[in-house]
Design a protein around this motif. Structure first.
Motif, short mmCIF file in Angstrom:
data_model
loop_
_atom_site.label_atom_id
_atom_site.label_comp_id
_atom_site.label_asym_id
_atom_site.label_seq_id
_atom_site.Cartn_x
_atom_site.Cartn_y
_atom_site.Cartn_z
N LYS A 1 0.85 -1.17 -0.10
CA LYS A 1 0.27 0.04 0.18
C LYS A 1 1.10 1.34 -0.13
N LEU B 1 1.47 5.33 -0.13
CA LEU B 1 1.19 6.77 -0.14
C LEU B 1 1.61 7.53 -1.23
N GLU C 1 -1.74 -1.28 -3.94
CA GLU C 1 -2.93 -0.39 -3.82
C GLU C 1 -2.20 1.25 -3.59
N VAL D 1 -2.85 5.32 -2.26
CA VAL D 1 -3.47 6.15 -1.22
C VAL D 1 -3.02 7.72 -1.79
N PRO E 1 -8.46 5.80 -2.59
CA PRO E 1 -8.33 6.75 -1.34
C PRO E 1 -7.65 8.04 -1.78
N TYR F 1 -6.90 12.03 -0.16
CA TYR F 1 -7.40 13.14 0.92
C TYR F 1 -6.94 14.36 0.36
N VAL G 1 -3.74 10.62 7.99
CA VAL G 1 -3.68 9.57 7.09
C VAL G 1 -2.53 8.39 7.01
N LYS H 1 -4.52 6.32 9.89
CA LYS H 1 -5.61 5.45 9.24
C LYS H 1 -5.14 4.34 8.20
N GLU H 2 -4.28 4.90 7.30
CA GLU H 2 -4.15 3.94 6.21
C GLU H 2 -3.09 2.81 6.19
N VAL I 1 0.21 2.45 5.72
CA VAL I 1 0.82 2.38 4.40
C VAL I 1 2.27 1.75 4.37
#
Length: 330
Positions: A2, A4, A26, A28, A53, A55, A68, A71-72, A74
């Protein structure tokens, strides 16, 4: 992973998001839309079939950025968020230093705090200054000619020092040459605000009738036809370079050029655009721009050897995809 992606709604960031998702990762996106548009999110979903997602966060705001990270959860950061107009950096140096350095520091601090060990930084060939091409990663950093370039060089130094105290982190500095082109769908590409700073969007705006003619800054350089020579790389190839850096880089600090290794003159680019797209581009030769150098192109040996990265898309692909995107703009 994941990932960012700061500045993920921008030109290079959005294409990198596509390549990440196409490869099973993934993404973000964190972007304050200063130099991009929220409509890009719709285009990204259309291309990838995924809800990504997003932000609307300014990366200089550490508190909101940390939310962020919290929550995520990453695994990696790819950092594109930064102001990028050379001329504007000269007239607004403090704005550039504050934004471009603080975004790097905030992301590095939070990566350390949340143990995000993969960090890729969007740097630039500008850091080499005026040195003889082909430019190699082993060269000393040169004298930059504007605050934008200086922020790239300073960010590289910040991350270099950061890597020394975090030797288990994978930190990669990617030095871009001249990205042009667009996604083959025509849904995402480069949308400059105001007068384009870069050559290709200026050409496409002349082709579409938005501008009367192109200005070519100087034809008295020591190059094949007197006009400036640059290493143009398709933005999709550039995006794939980030993927290679994410998956194949080693612990510690690594630095790679991302370019084709070939120099193309301004006139060659114009003639290629005209030939491929069958449209005339009126232009006028004018005086050189301050700070421009004659020839800049990459040595891509290190990226090929260590990352297996080699560009695949041609100059013809670049001019075709750029024009295709321009025609799709509303």
């Amino acid at each position: 992973m994941k990932v960012l992606v700061s500045g993920g709604m921008g030109f290079i960031g959005s294409h990198t998001v596509v390549e990440l998702i196409n490869s099973g990762h993934e993404a973000v996106i964190v972007d304050n839309l200063y130099n991009s548009f929220k409509s890009v999110l719709t285009s990204l979903k259309e291309i990838t079939g995924k809800d990504i997602p997003f932000y609307d966060v300014d990366v200089t705001n550490e508190k909101e950025l940390e939310e962020v990270f919290e929550k995520e959860k990453v695994d990696a950061v790819i950092h594109f968020a930064g102001y990028k107009a050379v001329g504007e950096s000269v007239s607004k140096p403090l704005m550039y230093y504050k934004n471009n350095l603080l975004t790097t520091i905030n992301l590095a601090e939070l990566s350390q705090k949340y143990n995000v060990k993969h960090f890729i930084f969007s740097s630039s060939a500008t850091v080499y200054g005026d040195q003889e091409s082909p430019l190699k990663e082993s060269m000393r950093l040169g004298e930059t000619t504007n605050p934008y370039g200086e922020t790239k060089k300073m960010s590289e130094r910040i991350l270099t020092d950061f890597s020394k105290v975090n030797p288990d982190f994978h930190i990669v500095l990617l030095r871009y040459f001249n990205p042009i082109g667009a996604h083959e769908s025509g849904l995402i590409g480069e949308v400059p605000q105001g007068i384009p700073n870069n050559l290709m969007p200026y050409i496409t705006q002349v082709a579409s009738g938005k501008r009367e003619k192109l200005f070519v800054f100087g034809n008295d350089y020591d190059t094949k036809d007197g006009t400036g020579v640059r290493d143009y790389i398709h933005v999709v190839d550039l995006a794939k370079g980030h993927l290679a850096a994410l998956t194949k880089s080693k612990s510690g600090l690594s630095v790679y050029n991302l370019g084709t290794g070939e120099g193309v003159s301004v006139l060659e680019l114009i003639e290629t655009f005209k030939r491929v797209n069958k449209i005339d581009i009126p232009y006028e030769i004018t005086t050189r721009r301050a700070g421009d150098v004659a020839s800049v192109y990459a040595d891509g040996t290190k990226a090929l050897k260590e990352l297996g990265f080699k560009t695949k898309l041609t100059l013809e692909d670049m001019v075709r995809d750029s024009w295709n995107f321009e025609k799709n703009l509303k």
